[in-house]
Design a protein around this motif. Structure first.
Motif, PDB file in Angstrom:
ATOM      1  N   GLN A   1       0.849  -1.184   0.000  1.00 35.83           N
ATOM      2  CA  GLN A   1       0.000   0.000   0.000  1.00 35.83           C
ATOM      3  C   GLN A   1       0.886   1.235   0.000  1.00 35.83           C
ATOM      4  O   GLN A   1       1.858   1.315   0.764  1.00 35.83           O
ATOM      5  N   LEU A   2       0.549   2.181  -0.864  1.00 33.93           N
ATOM      6  CA  LEU A   2       1.319   3.414  -0.985  1.00 33.93           C
ATOM      7  C   LEU A   2       0.467   4.591  -0.528  1.00 33.93           C
ATOM      8  O   LEU A   2      -0.718   4.686  -0.856  1.00 33.93           O
ATOM      9  N   ASN A   3       1.096   5.471   0.237  1.00 33.08           N
ATOM     10  CA  ASN A   3       0.409   6.705   0.624  1.00 33.08           C
ATOM     11  C   ASN A   3       0.320   7.638  -0.571  1.00 33.08           C
ATOM     12  O   ASN A   3       1.230   7.713  -1.399  1.00 33.08           O
ATOM     13  N   ALA A   4      -0.775   8.332  -0.670  1.00 35.24           N
ATOM     14  CA  ALA A   4      -1.001   9.304  -1.747  1.00 35.24           C
ATOM     15  C   ALA A   4      -1.493  10.603  -1.137  1.00 35.24           C
ATOM     16  O   ALA A   4      -1.954  10.642   0.010  1.00 35.24           O
ATOM     17  N   SER A   5      -1.401  11.673  -1.905  1.00 37.30           N
ATOM     18  CA  SER A   5      -1.862  12.980  -1.444  1.00 37.30           C
ATOM     19  C   SER A   5      -2.248  13.814  -2.647  1.00 37.30           C
ATOM     20  O   SER A   5      -1.832  13.536  -3.774  1.00 37.30           O
ATOM     21  N   PHE A   6      -3.035  14.827  -2.410  1.00 42.70           N
ATOM     22  CA  PHE A   6      -3.373  15.741  -3.492  1.00 42.70           C
ATOM     23  C   PHE A   6      -2.160  16.610  -3.825  1.00 42.70           C
ATOM     24  O   PHE A   6      -1.368  16.946  -2.933  1.00 42.70           O
ATOM     25  N   PRO A   7      -1.960  16.945  -5.094  1.00 45.32           N
ATOM     26  CA  PRO A   7      -0.797  17.757  -5.479  1.00 45.32           C
ATOM     27  C   PRO A   7      -0.781  19.100  -4.755  1.00 45.32           C
ATOM     28  O   PRO A   7      -1.820  19.733  -4.549  1.00 45.32           O
ATOM     29  N   THR A   8       0.404  19.514  -4.357  1.00 48.54           N
ATOM     30  CA  THR A   8       0.614  20.817  -3.736  1.00 48.54           C
ATOM     31  C   THR A   8       1.794  21.497  -4.417  1.00 48.54           C
ATOM     32  O   THR A   8       2.496  20.884  -5.233  1.00 48.54           O
ATOM     33  N   ALA A   9       2.032  22.732  -4.055  1.00 52.21           N
ATOM     34  CA  ALA A   9       3.162  23.454  -4.632  1.00 52.21           C
ATOM     35  C   ALA A   9       4.477  22.783  -4.237  1.00 52.21           C
ATOM     36  O   ALA A   9       5.425  22.731  -5.026  1.00 52.21           O
TER      37      ALA A   9
ATOM     38  N   ASP B 118      -6.174  11.527  -7.661  1.00 59.20           N
ATOM     39  CA  ASP B 118      -6.687  12.052  -8.931  1.00 59.20           C
ATOM     40  C   ASP B 118      -8.212  11.935  -8.964  1.00 59.20           C
ATOM     41  O   ASP B 118      -8.778  11.328  -9.858  1.00 59.20           O
ATOM     42  N   TYR B 119      -8.858  12.495  -7.958  1.00 62.37           N
ATOM     43  CA  TYR B 119     -10.310  12.422  -7.902  1.00 62.37           C
ATOM     44  C   TYR B 119     -10.867  13.652  -7.186  1.00 62.37           C
ATOM     45  O   TYR B 119     -10.133  14.417  -6.553  1.00 62.37           O
ATOM     46  N   PHE B 120     -12.172  13.838  -7.296  1.00 63.21           N
ATOM     47  CA  PHE B 120     -12.885  14.857  -6.527  1.00 63.21           C
ATOM     48  C   PHE B 120     -14.123  14.211  -5.945  1.00 63.21           C
ATOM     49  O   PHE B 120     -14.823  13.465  -6.637  1.00 63.21           O
ATOM     50  N   SER B 121     -14.378  14.455  -4.683  1.00 62.60           N
ATOM     51  CA  SER B 121     -15.505  13.832  -4.013  1.00 62.60           C
ATOM     52  C   SER B 121     -16.210  14.846  -3.128  1.00 62.60           C
ATOM     53  O   SER B 121     -15.586  15.785  -2.599  1.00 62.60           O
ATOM     54  N   THR B 122     -17.512  14.654  -2.967  1.00 59.52           N
ATOM     55  CA  THR B 122     -18.280  15.484  -2.030  1.00 59.52           C
ATOM     56  C   THR B 122     -18.087  15.011  -0.595  1.00 59.52           C
ATOM     57  O   THR B 122     -18.536  15.670   0.340  1.00 59.52           O
ATOM     58  N   ASP B 123     -17.431  13.870  -0.430  1.00 67.03           N
ATOM     59  CA  ASP B 123     -17.120  13.349   0.896  1.00 67.03           C
ATOM     60  C   ASP B 123     -15.931  14.123   1.460  1.00 67.03           C
ATOM     61  O   ASP B 123     -14.801  13.996   0.984  1.00 67.03           O
ATOM     62  N   GLU B 124     -16.184  14.919   2.488  1.00 71.50           N
ATOM     63  CA  GLU B 124     -15.120  15.760   3.046  1.00 71.50           C
ATOM     64  C   GLU B 124     -13.979  14.934   3.623  1.00 71.50           C
ATOM     65  O   GLU B 124     -12.815  15.342   3.560  1.00 71.50           O
ATOM     66  N   ALA B 125     -14.310  13.773   4.173  1.00 72.94           N
ATOM     67  CA  ALA B 125     -13.263  12.930   4.753  1.00 72.94           C
ATOM     68  C   ALA B 125     -12.297  12.440   3.677  1.00 72.94           C
ATOM     69  O   ALA B 125     -11.075  12.414   3.883  1.00 72.94           O
ATOM     70  N   LEU B 126     -12.834  12.061   2.501  1.00 76.10           N
ATOM     71  CA  LEU B 126     -11.975  11.613   1.404  1.00 76.10           C
ATOM     72  C   LEU B 126     -11.118  12.747   0.866  1.00 76.10           C
ATOM     73  O   LEU B 126      -9.991  12.522   0.428  1.00 76.10           O
ATOM     74  N   MET B 127     -11.652  13.935   0.866  1.00 73.40           N
ATOM     75  CA  MET B 127     -10.883  15.081   0.372  1.00 73.40           C
ATOM     76  C   MET B 127      -9.833  15.529   1.394  1.00 73.40           C
ATOM     77  O   MET B 127      -8.812  16.099   1.027  1.00 73.40           O
ATOM     78  N   ARG B 128     -10.092  15.256   2.653  1.00 73.45           N
ATOM     79  CA  ARG B 128      -9.153  15.662   3.696  1.00 73.45           C
ATOM     80  C   ARG B 128      -8.055  14.626   3.909  1.00 73.45           C
ATOM     81  O   ARG B 128      -6.887  14.965   4.058  1.00 73.45           O
ATOM     82  N   ASP B 129      -8.436  13.362   3.944  1.00 69.91           N
ATOM     83  CA  ASP B 129      -7.482  12.278   4.189  1.00 69.91           C
ATOM     84  C   ASP B 129      -7.549  11.278   3.037  1.00 69.91           C
ATOM     85  O   ASP B 129      -8.510  10.514   2.932  1.00 69.91           O
ATOM     86  N   VAL B 130      -6.535  11.288   2.188  1.00 69.49           N
ATOM     87  CA  VAL B 130      -6.488  10.367   1.041  1.00 69.49           C
ATOM     88  C   VAL B 130      -6.123   8.976   1.545  1.00 69.49           C
ATOM     89  O   VAL B 130      -5.086   8.804   2.202  1.00 69.49           O
ATOM     90  N   PRO B 131      -6.948   7.954   1.269  1.00 66.27           N
ATOM     91  CA  PRO B 131      -6.632   6.605   1.756  1.00 66.27           C
ATOM     92  C   PRO B 131      -5.445   6.012   0.998  1.00 66.27           C
ATOM     93  O   PRO B 131      -5.195   6.363  -0.165  1.00 66.27           O
TER      94      PRO B 131
END
Length: 255
Positions: free
Chosen positions: A62-70, A177-190
């Motif tokens: 399992q690999l950790n992922a995150s939303f792109p940042t600067a 690489d996704y967008f969700s209305t679930d705030e938990a998914l947007m805050r903490d990428v599984p």
């Protein structure tokens, strides 16, 4: 004829089954010349990196992922160790993951010296190794059994580390690489469940793992050629029969 078409589709569908089950990203590289690991360098086995080699070519993890940042435009870094490579041989490393976990992966390989000398690479590797060692469970991470001294034998349950080997570090960056209305998914990428596969090329031209697929394609092509020849012959026979019947009918009218 209808039964044959169904049978042909049955043979072709398995070739495309993987396309709907998972996504794939890869990098292709030539193994570097064998290098001697200086004794004064840090013990890379103590980094706890999972290892890939021609003898152990698949790792599921399992690999950790995150939303792109600067600061991290391509996501979160993970590091692996490629060893026991054949110098000059072409390889590819593939990462396969479920399509239900949309992720953009970037794979790059780095020689030992370049990794040590580049402060950015070394810092990223250190951060990853520290976090991994803190969470490492030996029962679940059998592929990362540390190898301590080259003088020990496999009887101790420890794979002896080579002093000279063709090795590379593999850096895998994972960006959500996704967008969700679930705030938990947007805050903490599984974490993303992936298969990492090291695949040598045959004669530096063709990935070894694709040999069965190529065999299927050749078999289907041969069958298709035979069937096409039979269909053309049948059409020709039908047309010839129709022409002869027309000539017979014409002769009867003339009489």
């Amino acid at each position: 004829m209808h039964y044959f078409i169904l049978a042909l589709l049955g043979m072709l569908l398995p070739l495309f089954a993987g396309l709907v089950q998972a996504n794939v990203e890869k990098t292709i590289f030539l193994a570097p010349p064998a290098a001697t690991i200086p004794s004064e360098e840090p013990d890379f086995d103590d980094l706890g990196l999972e290892r890939l080699s021609p003898q152990s070519s698949v790792v599921r993890t399992q690999l950790n992922a995150s939303f792109p940042t600067a600061e991290a435009p391509e996501g979160t870094d993970s590091w692996f160790f490629l060893e026991n490579l054949t110098p000059g041989q072409r390889y590819e490393v593939r990462v396969c993951w479920l399509a239900t976990q949309p992720t953009a992966f970037t794979l790059t390989t780095h020689p030992l010296a370049a990794t040590i000398e580049d402060s950015t690479f070394l810092s990223s590797l250190s951060v990853y190794a520290t976090a991994r060692l803190a969470a490492l469970d030996a029962r679940l991470q059998a592929n990362s059994i540390p190898r301590r001294a080259s003088g020990r034998s496999s009887k101790d349950g420890i794979d002896p580390a080579p002093t000279t080997d063709s090795i590379l570090f593999l850096r895998v960056r994972a960006a959500a690489d996704y967008f969700s209305t679930d705030e938990a998914l947007m805050r903490d990428v599984p974490p993303v469940t992936v298969d990492l596969i090291l695949d040598p090329f045959l004669w530096n031209l063709f990935p070894r793992s694709l040999v069965p697929t190529a065999g299927w394609i050749v078999a289907v092509a041969v069958v298709a050629a035979v069937v096409a020849r039979w269909v053309v012959g049948e059409f020709g026979r039908v047309i010839e029969d129709a022409r002869q019947e027309r000539d017979v009918q014409g002769d009867k009218k003339e009489r």
